[in-house]
Design an enzyme around this catalytic site. Structure first.
Site, short mmCIF file in Angstrom:
data_model
loop_
_atom_site.label_atom_id
_atom_site.label_comp_id
_atom_site.label_asym_id
_atom_site.label_seq_id
_atom_site.Cartn_x
_atom_site.Cartn_y
_atom_site.Cartn_z
N TRP A 107 68.35 15.49 -41.14
CA TRP A 107 67.01 14.92 -41.02
C TRP A 107 66.03 15.77 -40.23
CZ3 TRP A 107 66.70 14.77 -35.84
CH2 TRP A 107 67.86 14.51 -35.11
N ASN A 108 66.52 16.84 -39.60
CA ASN A 108 65.62 17.47 -38.62
C ASN A 108 64.55 18.35 -39.25
OD1 ASN A 108 67.84 19.18 -39.21
ND2 ASN A 108 67.32 20.46 -37.46
N LYS A 163 70.20 15.22 -51.90
CA LYS A 163 70.34 13.97 -51.14
C LYS A 163 69.86 14.22 -49.72
CE LYS A 163 73.27 12.07 -48.50
NZ LYS A 163 72.33 11.35 -47.62
N GLY A 187 74.43 19.83 -42.01
CA GLY A 187 74.62 18.66 -41.17
C GLY A 187 75.59 18.98 -40.05
N LEU A 210 76.32 24.17 -40.37
CA LEU A 210 76.72 23.10 -39.46
C LEU A 210 76.12 23.26 -38.06
CD1 LEU A 210 80.41 23.01 -40.74
CD2 LEU A 210 78.42 21.76 -41.61
N CYS A 252 69.35 23.10 -35.15
CA CYS A 252 70.74 23.55 -35.14
C CYS A 252 70.92 24.75 -34.22
CB CYS A 252 71.19 23.87 -36.55
SG CYS A 252 70.08 25.01 -37.39
N GLU A 290 77.58 19.86 -28.99
CA GLU A 290 76.17 19.92 -29.40
C GLU A 290 75.47 18.63 -28.96
OE1 GLU A 290 75.33 19.51 -33.64
OE2 GLU A 290 73.90 21.16 -33.45
P1 NAD Z 1 75.16 14.41 -40.42
O1 NAD Z 1 76.34 15.28 -40.58
O2 NAD Z 1 75.33 13.07 -39.82
O3 NAD Z 1 74.46 14.14 -41.85
C1 NAD Z 1 74.04 15.20 -42.68
C2 NAD Z 1 73.92 14.70 -44.10
O4 NAD Z 1 75.21 14.38 -44.60
C3 NAD Z 1 73.09 13.43 -44.26
O5 NAD Z 1 72.32 13.52 -45.44
C4 NAD Z 1 74.16 12.35 -44.39
O6 NAD Z 1 73.71 11.20 -45.06
C5 NAD Z 1 75.21 13.08 -45.18
N1 NAD Z 1 76.58 12.57 -45.07
C6 NAD Z 1 77.11 11.83 -44.09
N2 NAD Z 1 78.43 11.61 -44.35
C7 NAD Z 1 78.71 12.23 -45.50
C8 NAD Z 1 79.89 12.38 -46.29
N3 NAD Z 1 81.07 11.87 -45.92
N4 NAD Z 1 79.83 13.10 -47.43
C9 NAD Z 1 78.66 13.67 -47.81
N5 NAD Z 1 77.50 13.55 -47.12
C10 NAD Z 1 77.53 12.85 -45.97
O7 NAD Z 1 74.09 15.28 -39.62
P2 NAD Z 1 72.65 14.84 -39.09
O8 NAD Z 1 72.80 13.97 -37.90
O9 NAD Z 1 71.84 14.36 -40.24
O10 NAD Z 1 72.04 16.24 -38.64
C11 NAD Z 1 72.27 16.84 -37.43
C12 NAD Z 1 73.30 17.94 -37.57
O11 NAD Z 1 72.88 18.88 -38.55
C13 NAD Z 1 73.47 18.74 -36.29
O12 NAD Z 1 74.85 18.94 -36.07
C14 NAD Z 1 72.79 20.07 -36.60
O13 NAD Z 1 73.26 21.17 -35.87
C15 NAD Z 1 73.08 20.20 -38.06
N6 NAD Z 1 72.12 21.14 -38.68
C16 NAD Z 1 72.58 22.38 -39.04
C17 NAD Z 1 71.69 23.31 -39.57
C18 NAD Z 1 72.16 24.68 -40.00
O14 NAD Z 1 71.44 25.33 -40.75
N7 NAD Z 1 73.32 25.16 -39.54
C19 NAD Z 1 70.35 22.98 -39.74
C20 NAD Z 1 69.92 21.70 -39.35
C21 NAD Z 1 70.83 20.79 -38.82
#
Ligand code: NAD
Length: 496
Positions: free
Chosen positions: A157-158, A181, A234, A257, A290, A388
């Site tokens: 979401w960020n 998604k 994520g 991640l 991230c 994190e």
């Molecule tokens: P999250 O892992 O909770 O969710 C990410 C996405 O995955 C959402 O769309 C969510 O609905 C979906 N999701 C959840 N469970 C799932 C499953 N079992 N199967 C498939 N999809 C699923 O993360 P968040 O809270 O939305 O975001 C924050 C995290 O994202 C932080 O850890 C951050 O570091 C990371 N992030 C990484 C980068 C990068 O480029 N490395 C960039 C931005 C954010």
């Protein structure tokens, strides 16, 4: 958007070039983190909607999109870049309403989107295979780069549209079709983005969007047999689950991640520049990036001076309405995030960290506003030094030698990014080469660009986004052997 009343605008799913309600007709409210109020209604997709979206993507791949040349795809992408440039202010405002990030941050991101589509459009007609001199006489041997197929793109979401673009632009260049998604917290900007794709004249089904709060939604997409590749941004925890589920179908997977990135300040650094870079690294976007530089490793000789400067700067940060041009930090994006940050802070104090600044909800603003926080006396094994936070929290650790600094920086399961602050060119490169991180910034921080590969070492992910090689992440290499002689005299029972 499919309907608008005096109250809330209700959006439809974007499937096959149309906006339509979810099959079950269900919707949910998207909340504005600043006001705490619902500001739009998003469709709640069910399993049938995922089937439809994947079917639409497959239809476009096997139909008009798959039949296009790279030059034709590039033309669509360049038209999209023009539409996105026209819509940048609108998209930025939608992003800010959805995730509470400052408009000055979301506007910068929205204005940059066009650059990514233009950059990758330039790759679309350059996906060359190789003509390989055959080791065996009488053969013409060559490779083709073919699109991997239907891509499932799942985002955090960020930075919804930037994260989407880092996937979509190279996927389109490679000739793939996409089902996106977004996070349940930020569904609307991606649905608005789908309208831009329509306006740009892409064939229906090339880009589809499913939204919803059901935890299964992402799982349905990842495990769908019609999806050939999943590209995910994520948390590491979710990324592991995604990777495992993808393997059940041997679906290709790329994972962007979490991180716990270190900023290393050596005693010869320009401390003014370093302090600015450290603030940018951990307090910009309220720490919800991230690459947040959440571990400050500072040489003991300059530790107190650097901490003093940072406390002064943190004290002056203006928290406020993310739409206001003079705000410097907005709220956290949702209540779950606030709870997570608060819990980590309680445990950091219990483990012995000293609060040099912040560590509380903002007294004047309340709600989801959290003060920029600086913690000293942090040990490398404390939870706050390892986990994190994804919030505005800086943990400060002291080091004595360059070797100590590198060892401390690498003492993390993550490896997304790092910053090095020194005036010594030799030390800068030496340390950059030793750090286990996908991006290292020297005397700067948080720089990204379409042509700069981005991704994680270790638990921060698998694969790279951006840079020309990102396109190849969306291709399969096919090797073609052509016998040139009419009659091949060969032993049928031995390997060619
Ligand atoms: P999250 O892992 O909770 O969710 C990410 C996405 O995955 C959402 O769309 C969510 O609905 C979906 N999701 C959840 N469970 C799932 C499953 N079992 N199967 C498939 N999809 C699923 O993360 P968040 O809270 O939305 O975001 C924050 C995290 O994202 C932080 O850890 C951050 O570091 C990371 N992030 C990484 C980068 C990068 O480029 N490395 C960039 C931005 C954010």
């Amino acid at each position: 958007m499919i309907s608008s009343s005096d109250e809330l605008t209700t959006y439809g799913l974007a499937i096959g070039g149309e906006q339509r309600p979810a099959t079950g007709g269900a919707t949910y409210e998207a909340l504005n983190p600043f006001t705490g109020q619902a500001w739009a209604r998003a469709p709640e997709a069910g399993r049938e909607d995922v089937d439809r979206a994947v079917g639409a993507a497959r239809g476009a791949l096997d139909g008009p999109w798959g039949a296009m040349t790279g030059a034709d795809r590039a033309a669509c992408m360049r038209r999209l870049a023009i539409v996105l440039a026209e819509e940048a202010e609108h998209l930025a405002a939608v992003e800010t309403r959805g995730n509470g990030k400052l408009l000055r941050e979301t506007l910068g991101q929205a204005k940059a989107l066009a650059d990514y589509y233009n950059y990758f459009a330039g790759m679309a007609d350059k996906l060359e295979g190789a003509s390989i001199p055959s080791h065996k006489p009488g053969y013409f041997l060559y490779t083709r780069r073919e699109p991997v197929g239907v891509v499932g793109a799942i985002m955090a979401w960020n930075s919804p549209l930037m994260l989407l673009t880092w996937k979509l632009a190279p996927a389109l260049a490679a000739g793939c079709t996409v089902v996106a998604k977004p996070s349940p917290y930020t569904p609307i900007s991606t649905l608005e983005f789908a309208r831009c794709v329509e306006r740009a004249g892409f064939p229906p089904g090339v880009f589809n969007v499913v939204t919803g709060v059901a935890p299964e939604l992402g799982q349905w997409l990842v495990s769908h047999p019609g999806v050939d590749k999943v590209t995910f941004t994520g948390s590491t925890q979710t990324g592991i689950a995604v990777g495992k589920a993808a393997m059940d179908n041997m679906t290709r997977v790329a994972l962007e991640l979490g991180g716990k990135s270190a900023q290393l300040v050596f005693p010869d650094a320009d401390l003014d520049a370093a302090a600015t870079g450290i603030v940018a690294g951990v307090f910009a976007a309220t720490g919800q990036t991230c690459v947040a530089g959440s571990r400050l490793l500072v040489h003991r000789d300059v530790h107190d001076e650097v901490v003093d400067r940072l406390v002064t700067m943190a004290t002056a940060i203006k928290l406020g309405d993310p739409m206001a041009p003079d705000s410097e930090m907005g709220p956290l994006a949702n209540a779950a995030q606030l709870e997570k940050v608060s819990g980590l802070m309680d445990r950091a104090r219990a483990e012995g960290a000293t609060v040099a600044h912040g560590a509380c909800v903002s007294a004047s603003l309340g709600g989801l506003f959290y003060e920029p926080t600086i913690l000293t006396d942090v040990g490398p094994d404390m939870e706050i030094a390892r986990e994190e936070v994804f919030g505005p929290v800086l943990s400060v650790l002291a080091f004595d030698t360059e070797d100590d600094a590198v060892a401390l920086a690498n003492r993390s399961e993550f490896g997304l990014a790092a910053g090095v602050w020194t005036e010594s060119v030799r030390r800068a490169h030496r340390v950059a080469h030793r750090l286990q991180a996908g991006s290292v910034w020297v005397n700067t921080y948080r720089m990204v660009a379409p042509n700069a590969p981005f991704g994680g070492f270790k638990m921060s992910g698998i694969g790279r986004e951006n840079g020309h090689e990102a396109v190849y992440e969306f291709t399969e290499t096919k090797t073609v052997w052509v016998a040139l002689d009419d009659a091949q005299a060969r032993d049928p029972f031995a390997l060619g």
